[in-house]
Design an enzyme around this catalytic site. Structure first.
Site, short mmCIF file in Angstrom:
data_model
loop_
_atom_site.label_atom_id
_atom_site.label_comp_id
_atom_site.label_asym_id
_atom_site.label_seq_id
_atom_site.Cartn_x
_atom_site.Cartn_y
_atom_site.Cartn_z
N CYS A 151 38.88 49.21 34.64
CA CYS A 151 38.12 47.98 34.47
C CYS A 151 36.99 47.88 35.49
O CYS A 151 35.99 48.56 35.36
CB CYS A 151 39.05 46.77 34.50
SG CYS A 151 38.30 45.27 33.80
N HIS A 186 43.75 48.19 31.62
CA HIS A 186 44.59 48.13 32.82
C HIS A 186 45.96 48.76 32.57
O HIS A 186 46.94 48.02 32.35
CB HIS A 186 44.79 46.67 33.24
CG HIS A 186 43.57 45.98 33.73
ND1 HIS A 186 43.23 45.91 35.07
CD2 HIS A 186 42.61 45.31 33.08
CE1 HIS A 186 42.12 45.21 35.22
NE2 HIS A 186 41.72 44.85 34.02
N GLU A 192 47.93 49.88 34.66
CA GLU A 192 48.80 49.59 35.80
C GLU A 192 49.66 48.34 35.58
O GLU A 192 50.64 48.13 36.32
CB GLU A 192 47.98 49.43 37.08
CG GLU A 192 47.10 48.20 37.17
CD GLU A 192 45.76 48.33 36.47
OE1 GLU A 192 44.94 47.41 36.60
OE2 GLU A 192 45.53 49.36 35.80
#
Length: 207
Positions: free
Chosen positions: A82, A186, A188
């Site tokens: 991002c 994202h 993560e």
């Protein structure tokens, strides 16, 4: 014995903790990076999601802009999610005039291309190089890629889906150029660490 590569996570702003946990699970030895001396001790760098213009300013405040640019020019592997993609790009549209880029990828990205927070969405993406099925991609005020230069490989684009706005379909959201990887989304935050595993494999292959 397998040696776990040392991977820095830029810890100036953004979702640092999530990347540290994902890298640990993916087989790396992650550390936070706030100083040039810390950068010198790692094999690779992750630039997390966050607020790209704030991170841009803090790179200069903490005297990390030129050291990171130099390490990238020397071939250091890097991954940006991002805001990290925005910082790694060579050109950014719809950003502040005083924002700076690291130039690790020959791409043009449009900041906040998918819209404001209320337009955040999730979808399943097929990502080249990631095995065992689609990746659940979370887009939060995300950029997309509008131009890719020579040597840049497109790894994923947004598929048609009920979740994606029509203007988002077919937009490029994951790229790689040499040792540098970037995603608009994202990984993560989902608990699926395959993108981080792929990045760790890139580091090990280079070593």
């Amino acid at each position: 014995m397998n040696v776990r590569p040392s991977v820095g996570v830029l810890a100036l702003q953004g979702d640092v903790r999530e990347h540290l946990a994902a890298l640990e699970s993916a087989g790396a030895d992650p550390v936070t990076i706030r100083r040039e001396s810390e950068l010198a001790g790692v094999q690779a760098l992750v630039i997390p999601g966050g607020e790209s213009t704030t991170m841009s300013r803090l790179l200069q405040v903490f005297d990390l802009l030129e050291p990171i640019r130099e390490r990238l020019a020397q071939g250091m592997p890097a991954y940006g999610s991002c805001a990290g993609m925005i910082l790694l790009a060579s050109e950014v549209l719809d950003t502040r005039a005083d924002a700076v880029q690291l130039g690790g990828l020959d791409i043009t990205v449009r900041r906040n291309a998918f819209g404001r927070q209320v337009h955040s969405f999730e979808t399943d993406l097929t990502v080249d190089g990631i095995d065992d099925g689609p990746v659940r991609a979370v887009f939060i005020r995300a950029p997309w890629v509008e131009r890719t230069g020579d040597g840049v490989t497109v790894l994923a684009s947004v598929p048609p889906s009920p979740e994606a706005e029509p203007e988002a379909v077919d937009r490029v959201v994951a790229v790689r150029q040499g040792n540098v990887l970037a995603t608009s989304f994202h990984p993560e935050v989902t608990g699926d660490h395959r993108v981080h595993q792929h990045f760790v494999q890139m580091i090990v292959a280079r070593a």
